[in-house]
Scaffold this active site. Structure first.
Site, PDB file in Angstrom:
ATOM      1  N   LEU A 200      20.866 -10.171 -20.426  1.00  0.00           N
ATOM      2  CA  LEU A 200      21.774  -9.049 -20.622  1.00  0.00           C
ATOM      3  C   LEU A 200      23.182  -9.338 -20.117  1.00  0.00           C
ATOM      4  O   LEU A 200      24.105  -8.541 -20.338  1.00  0.00           O
ATOM      5  CB  LEU A 200      21.230  -7.784 -19.939  1.00  0.00           C
TER       6      LEU A 200
ATOM      7  N   LEU B  43      -3.185   3.698   3.306  1.00  0.00           N
ATOM      8  CA  LEU B  43      -3.878   2.789   4.211  1.00  0.00           C
ATOM      9  C   LEU B  43      -2.867   2.256   5.207  1.00  0.00           C
ATOM     10  O   LEU B  43      -1.753   1.894   4.830  1.00  0.00           O
ATOM     11  CB  LEU B  43      -4.539   1.648   3.446  1.00  0.00           C
TER      12      LEU B  43
ATOM     13  N   GLU C 127      -7.760  -5.362  -3.237  1.00  0.00           N
ATOM     14  CA  GLU C 127      -6.374  -4.881  -3.176  1.00  0.00           C
ATOM     15  C   GLU C 127      -5.454  -5.845  -3.909  1.00  0.00           C
ATOM     16  O   GLU C 127      -4.603  -5.432  -4.713  1.00  0.00           O
ATOM     17  CB  GLU C 127      -5.930  -4.749  -1.718  1.00  0.00           C
TER      18      GLU C 127
ATOM     19  N   SER D 212       3.393 -14.480  -0.201  1.00  0.00           N
ATOM     20  CA  SER D 212       3.040 -15.629  -1.044  1.00  0.00           C
ATOM     21  C   SER D 212       2.564 -16.801  -0.198  1.00  0.00           C
ATOM     22  O   SER D 212       1.656 -17.543  -0.596  1.00  0.00           O
ATOM     23  CB  SER D 212       4.244 -16.058  -1.892  1.00  0.00           C
ATOM     24  N   GLU D 213       3.169 -16.967   0.976  1.00  0.00           N
ATOM     25  CA  GLU D 213       2.771 -18.075   1.847  1.00  0.00           C
ATOM     26  C   GLU D 213       1.333 -17.906   2.326  1.00  0.00           C
ATOM     27  O   GLU D 213       0.548 -18.865   2.340  1.00  0.00           O
ATOM     28  CB  GLU D 213       3.730 -18.154   3.046  1.00  0.00           C
TER      29      GLU D 213
END
Length: 424
Positions: free
Chosen positions: A380, A163, A284, A408-409
């Site tokens: 680790l 897409l 999506e 995220s904003e």
């Protein structure tokens, strides 16, 4: 025959992943597959079997190659692997049976996305772009002729899908796109470019958004979705991008120079592409949320056994309270994310699709995955910081989900605006 029968009718037996070789002092047994408690996750027997079947396949055929794919930024056997996914019935997992699909729901789609991403987040991302961004958009918006022409080969794995929405100056502000489509007779001529396109270098079929009316007000009214084939005259791809993470999930710029696309390849209607775009974004975000789930599970697969093999101060480091706290934090973040994603997927399968929660699941899982990957590196210690171990790959891959498919904003804006709309 329905591919769901091929997929879910397989006998599932127990197995154990061969541990990855370690060049250092930690024994090879330090990596093993941790069990996933799907009774807590509320899965039915078919969904549990689906997870086991896909997990077994990708852990045997993909996970051992994940480090090499990342280091070389190339999956040499992509086409062969794609056809194997097609034979399992997972490329068209939400597509109708009549086109070769499995006719399953979004929860099943998330489960497959999660398990592929657990083995290789890069290949999981390519799978999401193919199965959801391309196939599912054609399923939801294509006419019968388009579905019959494109879906069978996309679902079988003969074709790879993509897409194309973003441009160099149109990422989050996608309606400001400048790729122009001008109608000439029974064709449209496309000029411009797209950028950061997952599967771009490999795709045979692409869903492409372009402006058919550059003067439309608001700008969203001038967007049209097209189905573009790689061999259409005037279409080309630039060189593959060298990314921080998701290496091996090939990404590039698409170039349209007087690219002729038949008018019959309009997806939905002219100037109605924004509705295709926006309705697809919610699903999506939901399906892609399976990617961070898989990354978090992979971190636990490597970290928890390591903590019970590595010794310091005369005992296994997993016995130290601070390390127990790390284990608890990583596990609870993963389990909280799973419940949120799975419940939103169930709601979508029942027809209750909300932009707020589809944005919420990818927002929360993406940020948790980054934190879980950081915690895994810390557990680790020095080994977490060298590339003989996959911890750095998990972190680099996880970060993509805070950026791709809407940052995220932007997801926070979607959620905030949804609440504000309730008080108008």
């Amino acid at each position: 025959m329905a591919t769901a029968v091929r997929l879910l009718g397989r006998r599932v037996s127990s197995w154990r992943l061969r541990p990855l070789p370690s060049p250092l002092a930690v024994p090879q047994r330090a990596h093993s597959m941790l069990p996933v408690d799907d009774d807590i996750n509320g899965l039915n027997e078919e969904q549990k079997q689906l997870r086991h079947t896909i997990s077994k396949f990708v852990q045997e055929n993909l996970a051992p190659k994940a480090q090499e794919i990342d280091q070389s930024n190339d999956f040499k056997n992509l086409r062969e692997f794609w056809k194997q996914l097609g034979s399992l019935g997972v490329l068209g997992i939400t597509a109708p049976v009549q086109y070769g699909g499995s006719g399953l729901g979004y929860l099943e789609h998330v489960l497959v996305m999660e398990e592929i991403s657990r083995a290789s987040a890069a290949v999981g991302l390519s799978y999401g772009a193919h199965s959801n961004l391309c196939i599912n958009q054609i399923v939801r918006n294509g006419n019968e002729a388009q579905k019959e022409k494109y879906l069978p080969k996309l679902i079988s794995g003969e074709f790879i899908g993509a897409l194309a929405m973003s441009e160099p100056n149109a990422g989050s502000d996608v309606v400001s796109m400048r790729l122009k489509a001008e109608k000439k007779g029974d064709h449209y001529v496309l000029n411009g470019n797209k950028f950061w396109i997952t599967n771009g270098p490999d795709a045979d079929v692409l869903v492409v958004y372009a402006k058919t009316d550059l003067t439309a007000v608001p700008a969203s009214r001038g967007i049209t979705a097209f189905i573009v084939e790689k061999d259409m005259p005037g279409f080309s791809t630039s060189k593959k991008l060298d990314k921080l993470g998701m290496r091996g999930s090939n990404t590039c710029e698409l170039v349209f120079e007087d690219c002729k696309v038949p008018a019959a390849n309009i997806l939905s209607q002219e100037s109605k592409g924004v509705y295709v775009l926006m309705s697809g974004l919610d699903l999506e975000r939901l399906v892609l949320a399976g990617g961070p789930l898989g990354i978090m599970q992979a971190v636990l697969d490597h970290t928890i056994p390591y903590l019970h093999v590595r010794e310091a101060f005369g005992q296994k480091i997993g016995q130290f309270q601070l390390m127990q706290g790390k284990m608890a934090d990583m596990y609870t973040r993963l389990m909280a994310c799973r419940q949120y994603v799975y419940n939103v997927a169930r709601a979508c399968d029942e027809g209750h699709i909300t932009a707020k929660d589809c944005a919420g699941v990818i927002l929360y899982t993406a940020e948790c995955a980054t934190q879980v990957a950081l915690d895994g590196i810390q557990c680790l210690g020095g080994n977490g910081y060298i590339n003989d171990f996959p911890m750095g790959r998990f972190l680099r891959d996880a970060k993509l989900y805070e950026i791709g498919g809407g940052t995220s904003e932007v997801r926070r804006l979607v959620i905030g605006r949804a609440f504000n709309a309730d008080f108008r």
